[in-house]
Design a protein around this motif. Structure first.
Motif, PDB file in Angstrom:
ATOM      1  N   GLU A  11       1.029  -1.234  -0.035  1.00  0.00           N
ATOM      2  CA  GLU A  11      -0.057  -0.156  -0.017  1.00  0.00           C
ATOM      3  C   GLU A  11       0.805   1.187   0.002  1.00  0.00           C
ATOM      4  OE1 GLU A  11      -3.342   2.171   2.936  1.00  0.00           O
ATOM      5  OE2 GLU A  11      -2.322   0.312   3.680  1.00  0.00           O
ATOM      6  N   ARG A  12       0.479   2.084  -0.874  1.00  0.00           N
ATOM      7  CA  ARG A  12       1.229   3.416  -0.850  1.00  0.00           C
ATOM      8  C   ARG A  12       0.800   4.123   0.268  1.00  0.00           C
ATOM      9  NH1 ARG A  12       0.766   9.042  -2.573  1.00  0.00           N
ATOM     10  NH2 ARG A  12       2.311   9.603  -3.840  1.00  0.00           N
ATOM     11  N   LEU A  13       1.838   4.718   0.778  1.00  0.00           N
ATOM     12  CA  LEU A  13       1.579   5.732   2.258  1.00  0.00           C
ATOM     13  C   LEU A  13       1.840   7.090   1.936  1.00  0.00           C
ATOM     14  CD1 LEU A  13       3.401   3.594   5.264  1.00  0.00           C
ATOM     15  CD2 LEU A  13       1.127   3.524   4.310  1.00  0.00           C
ATOM     16  N   GLU A  14       2.932   7.159   1.011  1.00  0.00           N
ATOM     17  CA  GLU A  14       3.225   8.601   0.372  1.00  0.00           C
ATOM     18  C   GLU A  14       4.094   8.362  -0.902  1.00  0.00           C
ATOM     19  OE1 GLU A  14       6.529  10.620   2.872  1.00  0.00           O
ATOM     20  OE2 GLU A  14       5.201   9.890   4.173  1.00  0.00           O
ATOM     21  N   THR A  15       4.777   9.401  -1.509  1.00  0.00           N
ATOM     22  CA  THR A  15       5.713   9.245  -2.655  1.00  0.00           C
ATOM     23  C   THR A  15       6.909   8.146  -2.152  1.00  0.00           C
ATOM     24  OG1 THR A  15       4.930  11.570  -3.586  1.00  0.00           O
ATOM     25  CG2 THR A  15       6.788  10.628  -4.389  1.00  0.00           C
ATOM     26  N   GLY A  16       7.048   7.263  -2.957  1.00  0.00           N
ATOM     27  CA  GLY A  16       8.165   6.560  -2.619  1.00  0.00           C
ATOM     28  C   GLY A  16       8.212   5.596  -1.236  1.00  0.00           C
ATOM     29  N   PHE A  30       8.844   0.550   3.863  1.00  0.00           N
ATOM     30  CA  PHE A  30      10.029   0.576   3.258  1.00  0.00           C
ATOM     31  C   PHE A  30       9.607   1.451   1.850  1.00  0.00           C
ATOM     32  CE2 PHE A  30       7.578  -2.416   1.090  1.00  0.00           C
ATOM     33  CZ  PHE A  30       7.902  -2.538  -0.293  1.00  0.00           C
ATOM     34  N   GLY A  31      10.715   1.812   1.413  1.00  0.00           N
ATOM     35  CA  GLY A  31      10.833   2.578   0.005  1.00  0.00           C
ATOM     36  C   GLY A  31      11.894   3.140  -0.328  1.00  0.00           C
ATOM     37  N   SER A  32      11.782   3.588  -1.597  1.00  0.00           N
ATOM     38  CA  SER A  32      12.961   4.303  -2.106  1.00  0.00           C
ATOM     39  C   SER A  32      13.314   5.510  -1.487  1.00  0.00           C
ATOM     40  CB  SER A  32      12.854   4.536  -3.570  1.00  0.00           C
ATOM     41  OG  SER A  32      11.776   5.387  -4.185  1.00  0.00           O
ATOM     42  N   LEU A  33      12.325   6.358  -1.007  1.00  0.00           N
ATOM     43  CA  LEU A  33      12.346   7.515  -0.456  1.00  0.00           C
ATOM     44  C   LEU A  33      12.208   7.643   1.196  1.00  0.00           C
ATOM     45  CD1 LEU A  33      10.404   9.810  -3.108  1.00  0.00           C
ATOM     46  CD2 LEU A  33      12.869   9.719  -2.899  1.00  0.00           C
ATOM     47  N   ASP A  34      12.183   6.393   1.814  1.00  0.00           N
ATOM     48  CA  ASP A  34      12.068   6.261   3.338  1.00  0.00           C
ATOM     49  C   ASP A  34      13.391   6.212   3.840  1.00  0.00           C
ATOM     50  OD1 ASP A  34      11.719   5.843   5.669  1.00  0.00           O
ATOM     51  OD2 ASP A  34      10.376   3.519   5.302  1.00  0.00           O
ATOM     52  N   THR A  36      14.687   6.280   6.736  1.00  0.00           N
ATOM     53  CA  THR A  36      15.078   5.558   7.800  1.00  0.00           C
ATOM     54  C   THR A  36      14.728   4.195   7.808  1.00  0.00           C
ATOM     55  OG1 THR A  36      12.692   6.198   8.724  1.00  0.00           O
ATOM     56  CG2 THR A  36      14.288   7.858   9.343  1.00  0.00           C
ATOM     57  N   GLY A  37      14.175   3.802   6.398  1.00  0.00           N
ATOM     58  CA  GLY A  37      14.078   2.422   6.575  1.00  0.00           C
ATOM     59  C   GLY A  37      14.788   1.502   5.229  1.00  0.00           C
ATOM     60  N   PHE A  38      14.276   0.463   4.995  1.00  0.00           N
ATOM     61  CA  PHE A  38      15.042  -0.078   3.830  1.00  0.00           C
ATOM     62  C   PHE A  38      14.577   0.147   2.594  1.00  0.00           C
ATOM     63  CE2 PHE A  38      15.593  -3.130   7.424  1.00  0.00           C
ATOM     64  CZ  PHE A  38      16.854  -3.647   7.192  1.00  0.00           C
ATOM     65  N   SER A  39      15.379   0.158   1.571  1.00  0.00           N
ATOM     66  CA  SER A  39      15.147   0.253   0.116  1.00  0.00           C
ATOM     67  C   SER A  39      14.420  -1.271  -0.324  1.00  0.00           C
ATOM     68  CB  SER A  39      16.304   0.608  -0.606  1.00  0.00           C
ATOM     69  OG  SER A  39      17.104  -0.229  -0.865  1.00  0.00           O
ATOM     70  N   PRO A  40      13.890  -1.067  -1.421  1.00  0.00           N
ATOM     71  CA  PRO A  40      13.517  -2.595  -1.867  1.00  0.00           C
ATOM     72  C   PRO A  40      14.694  -3.521  -2.401  1.00  0.00           C
ATOM     73  CG  PRO A  40      12.039  -0.792  -2.992  1.00  0.00           C
ATOM     74  CD  PRO A  40      13.413  -0.096  -2.202  1.00  0.00           C
ATOM     75  N   VAL A  41      15.706  -2.934  -2.816  1.00  0.00           N
ATOM     76  CA  VAL A  41      17.102  -3.466  -2.977  1.00  0.00           C
ATOM     77  C   VAL A  41      17.325  -4.259  -1.822  1.00  0.00           C
ATOM     78  CG1 VAL A  41      19.423  -3.526  -3.830  1.00  0.00           C
ATOM     79  CG2 VAL A  41      17.583  -2.337  -5.224  1.00  0.00           C
ATOM     80  N   GLU A  42      17.459  -3.395  -0.574  1.00  0.00           N
ATOM     81  CA  GLU A  42      18.056  -3.804   0.734  1.00  0.00           C
ATOM     82  C   GLU A  42      17.207  -4.967   0.983  1.00  0.00           C
ATOM     83  OE1 GLU A  42      20.434   0.298   2.303  1.00  0.00           O
ATOM     84  OE2 GLU A  42      18.007  -0.102   2.714  1.00  0.00           O
ATOM     85  N   LEU A  43      15.902  -4.863   0.874  1.00  0.00           N
ATOM     86  CA  LEU A  43      15.013  -6.061   1.449  1.00  0.00           C
ATOM     87  C   LEU A  43      15.203  -7.194   0.454  1.00  0.00           C
ATOM     88  CD1 LEU A  43      11.357  -4.032   1.550  1.00  0.00           C
ATOM     89  CD2 LEU A  43      13.018  -5.062   3.262  1.00  0.00           C
TER      90      LEU A  43
END
Length: 146
Positions: A11-16, A30-34, A36-43
């Motif tokens: 589910e999209r929470l906000e852009t990225g 997670f996300g590319s613009l998060d 403080t969290g993991f990026s999709p590649v890191e996941l």
């Protein structure tokens, strides 16, 4: 061959930034613009390491409780004319067991357990190496015209 279907909903929470939810209700943001969290590649790297770690830990942990159990997964992200891809994925186990018979058995078993996980039992790394195709669908929320 067993049919063991898996599912995750994003589910999209906000852009990225997205929230993944599994059927048990566990959630991960997670996300590319998060920042403080993991990026999709890191996941993806975490999934590769986590899948194998579970396999190896179950086998070696029966012999001795590890004093240290760390798995480092690294890759180079390449951007070329074909698109983005990870290359040279490596997984390094850093595991120590206590002295004694159980620790000795676990240490001896570690290389074989890691190899078996990679070559046979880790669904994630085996899927990446097999290059399993992904089918993409786009569902239209609008009702059909009458």
């Amino acid at each position: 061959m067993a049919d063991d279907h898996r599912r995750v909903t994003l589910e999209r929470l906000e852009t990225g930034v997205y929230r993944a939810t599994n059927p048990a209700g566990a959630q991960l943001t997670f996300g590319s613009l998060d920042d403080t969290g993991f990026s999709p590649v890191e996941l993806l790297l975490a999934a590769i390491g986590g899948c194998s770690a579970v396999d190896v830990d179950q086998v070696t942990g029966r012999r001795a409780e590890p004093e240290r159990f760390e798995v480092v997964v690294e890759a180079d992200k390449i951007r070329d004319e074909v698109g983005n891809i990870l290359r040279d994925i490596t997984m390094t186990y850093r595991v120590t067991f206590p002295e004694g018979e159980g620790g000795d058995k676990a240490r001896d078993l570690l290389p074989r357990a890691a190899r078996t996980s990679h070559e046979r039992t880790c669904t994630v790394s085996r899927t990446v190496e097999a290059g399993t195709p992904i089918t993409v669908h786009v569902d239209d929320d609008e009702p059909p015209a009458e």
